[in-house]
Design a protein around this motif. Structure first.
Motif, mmCIF file in Angstrom:
data_model
loop_
_atom_site.group_PDB
_atom_site.id
_atom_site.type_symbol
_atom_site.label_atom_id
_atom_site.label_comp_id
_atom_site.label_asym_id
_atom_site.label_seq_id
_atom_site.Cartn_x
_atom_site.Cartn_y
_atom_site.Cartn_z
ATOM 1 N N MET A 93 45.835 47.308 25.678
ATOM 2 C CA MET A 93 44.806 46.358 25.232
ATOM 3 C C MET A 93 44.805 45.125 26.125
ATOM 4 N N PHE A 94 46.022 44.634 26.437
ATOM 5 C CA PHE A 94 46.119 43.442 27.281
ATOM 6 C C PHE A 94 45.541 43.706 28.663
ATOM 7 N N THR A 95 45.779 44.935 29.180
ATOM 8 C CA THR A 95 45.275 45.271 30.514
ATOM 9 C C THR A 95 43.748 45.249 30.546
ATOM 10 N N LEU A 96 43.111 45.779 29.502
ATOM 11 C CA LEU A 96 41.652 45.774 29.444
ATOM 12 C C LEU A 96 41.105 44.353 29.353
ATOM 13 N N LEU A 97 41.789 43.497 28.572
ATOM 14 C CA LEU A 97 41.380 42.088 28.487
ATOM 15 C C LEU A 97 41.542 41.407 29.840
ATOM 16 N N GLN A 98 42.590 41.784 30.559
ATOM 17 C CA GLN A 98 42.820 41.223 31.889
ATOM 18 C C GLN A 98 41.705 41.630 32.846
ATOM 19 N N ILE A 99 41.242 42.871 32.722
ATOM 20 C CA ILE A 99 40.141 43.337 33.567
ATOM 21 C C ILE A 99 38.867 42.568 33.258
ATOM 22 N N VAL A 100 38.581 42.365 31.969
ATOM 23 C CA VAL A 100 37.390 41.604 31.570
ATOM 24 C C VAL A 100 37.458 40.183 32.122
ATOM 25 N N ALA A 101 38.631 39.542 31.984
ATOM 26 C CA ALA A 101 38.798 38.179 32.498
ATOM 27 C C ALA A 101 38.643 38.147 34.018
ATOM 28 N N ALA A 102 39.180 39.165 34.689
ATOM 29 C CA ALA A 102 39.080 39.226 36.150
ATOM 30 C C ALA A 102 37.638 39.388 36.597
ATOM 31 N N LEU A 103 36.883 40.255 35.915
ATOM 32 C CA LEU A 103 35.488 40.480 36.280
ATOM 33 C C LEU A 103 34.652 39.231 36.049
ATOM 34 N N ALA A 104 34.944 38.517 34.952
ATOM 35 C CA ALA A 104 34.221 37.270 34.677
ATOM 36 C C ALA A 104 34.512 36.245 35.769
ATOM 37 N N ALA A 105 35.777 36.143 36.175
ATOM 38 C CA ALA A 105 36.157 35.198 37.225
ATOM 39 C C ALA A 105 35.487 35.560 38.549
ATOM 40 N N LEU A 106 35.432 36.852 38.874
ATOM 41 C CA LEU A 106 34.793 37.290 40.115
ATOM 42 C C LEU A 106 33.294 37.021 40.088
ATOM 43 N N PHE A 107 32.663 37.303 38.952
ATOM 44 C CA PHE A 107 31.213 37.120 38.839
ATOM 45 C C PHE A 107 30.837 35.650 39.004
ATOM 46 N N TYR A 108 31.485 34.788 38.230
ATOM 47 C CA TYR A 108 31.143 33.365 38.303
ATOM 48 C C TYR A 108 31.664 32.724 39.588
ATOM 49 N N GLY A 109 32.777 33.226 40.102
ATOM 50 C CA GLY A 109 33.272 32.711 41.374
ATOM 51 C C GLY A 109 32.286 32.964 42.489
ATOM 52 N N GLY A 110 31.741 34.195 42.536
ATOM 53 C CA GLY A 110 30.732 34.509 43.539
ATOM 54 C C GLY A 110 29.475 33.681 43.366
ATOM 55 N N GLU A 111 29.064 33.477 42.102
ATOM 56 C CA GLU A 111 27.872 32.676 41.809
ATOM 57 C C GLU A 111 28.049 31.228 42.271
ATOM 58 N N TYR A 112 29.184 30.626 41.924
ATOM 59 C CA TYR A 112 29.431 29.229 42.304
ATOM 60 C C TYR A 112 29.551 29.077 43.815
ATOM 61 N N LEU A 113 30.195 30.057 44.453
ATOM 62 C CA LEU A 113 30.361 29.986 45.905
ATOM 63 C C LEU A 113 29.007 30.060 46.600
ATOM 64 N N VAL A 114 28.142 30.975 46.160
ATOM 65 C CA VAL A 114 26.820 31.111 46.767
ATOM 66 C C VAL A 114 26.010 29.834 46.593
ATOM 67 N N ARG A 115 26.013 29.286 45.374
ATOM 68 C CA ARG A 115 25.235 28.068 45.118
ATOM 69 C C ARG A 115 25.774 26.886 45.918
ATOM 70 N N GLY A 116 27.078 26.748 45.933
ATOM 71 C CA GLY A 116 27.663 25.630 46.670
ATOM 72 C C GLY A 116 27.458 25.752 48.168
ATOM 73 N N ALA A 117 27.712 26.950 48.708
ATOM 74 C CA ALA A 117 27.569 27.157 50.148
ATOM 75 C C ALA A 117 26.109 27.035 50.574
#
Length: 314
Positions: free
Chosen positions: A1-25
């Motif tokens: 269960m923890f591993t699946l939650l970790q995957i969800v958190a990782a995907l959220a971080a990647l999605f918003y990280g890419g979004e913020y990087l694109v907007r900022g750059a």
């Protein structure tokens, strides 16, 4: 269960990280006087592939080469079979054949190049640098093609580019936050993929080709879905084709140049499916001038069958 939650958190971080990087750059480039056309064809286009780059590079540095290469191969399969499958189901994708007349052959060429370089089960630094040179050539072709496009097309591209808003400090903050989230998300996802493979008793390559690949393809899914809803089939297909080219030439090129991967578990069948989809997509679009719902359903069924076979076959 923890591993699946970790995957969800990782995907959220990647999605918003890419979004913020694109907007900022994009905002920073605009402040420096870079033309919207250049920003749209580089920062924005390449920014959607940032999750794949971070995950593949982090995996290669950790010695998980099967995840590094599997992520790219799986993402290219998912981009066509899953993303365009879902897109066509939402709304049939009508495409001008000229949209794929240049880029589709390059996608096929990049796919075949990957198969050739993996013939000895390793991507060397030299092969990585060759891939980056090919990427530079592709970007040059794209720039020339875009400059020759009608004024309306260039205006649409400029309108889709994030505009410079706020202070320089906030722009730099967006870039910094984006990089931090991408780094955190990439690390979490690679660690979770390794743990999930152990828990499910499947190979790490299988997890990379499915779970990781689908997760890192979320930006392309969002872009193509929105384009389909707006009736912009050319953008949906162009996004997928361009992403597949950059995944091979850019992501694996950078990864191999920094840390040459020695992928195990990436089978000939996986590479064959990737190449088959790359070849069948332009043929279908040339013959039909569109991807209808029936073809979208077939693509989606093919992806589900492939993923099920990798994860659950005895």
């Amino acid at each position: 269960m923890f591993t699946l939650l970790q995957i969800v958190a990782a995907l959220a971080a990647l999605f918003y990280g890419g979004e913020y990087l694109v907007r900022g750059a994009s905002a920073l480039a605009s402040r420096l006087g870079v033309r919207p056309l250049v920003i749209g064809l580089t920062v924005v286009a390449l920014g959607t592939s940032a999750p794949e780059l971070v995950v593949s590079l982090d995996a290669a540095l950790k010695g998980a080469s099967d995840i590094a290469v599997g992520n790219v191969v799986g993402s290219n399969i998912a981009n066509i079979a899953l993303i365009l499958g879902v897109t066509a189901l939402i709304r049939p994708v009508v495409v001008d054949p000229r949209v794929i007349s240049v880029h589709a052959p390059l996608m096929i060429g990049a796919s075949l190049l990957l198969v050739f370089t993996l013939r000895d089960a390793v991507l060397s630094r030299f092969e990585g640098m060759i891939a980056l040179l090919c990427l530079a050539g592709y970007l040059s072709v794209t720039f020339v093609e875009a400059r020759r496009a009608p004024e309306t097309v260039r205006e649409e591209l400029a309108a889709a580019t994030p505009q410079s808003t706020g202070s320089t400090a906030s722009t730099i903050a967006f870039i910094t936050l984006g990089l931090l989230l991408l780094g955190l998300g990439g690390r979490l996802l690679v660690d979770a993929a390794i743990e999930l493979a152990l828990q499910w008793n499947v190979s790490r390559a299988a997890i990379a080709l499915t779970v990781v690949a689908v997760g890192t393809s979320l930006p392309e899914l969002a872009t193509s879905t929105v384009a389909a809803l707006r009736g912009q089939g050319d953008i949906a297909v162009g996004n997928v084709v361009g992403s597949n080219i950059f995944n091979i030439l850019g992501i694996l090129g950078i990864t191999a140049t920094i840390q040459p991967p020695h992928p195990a578990g990436i089978e000939t069948l996986d590479l064959g499916i990737m190449c088959a989809l790359a070849i069948l997509l332009p043929i279908t679009l040339w013959l039909r001038r569109s991807l209808r719902r029936i073809e979208g359903a077939l693509l989606l069924t093919a992806f589900v069958t492939y993923a099920n076979w990798l994860l659950f076959a005895p």
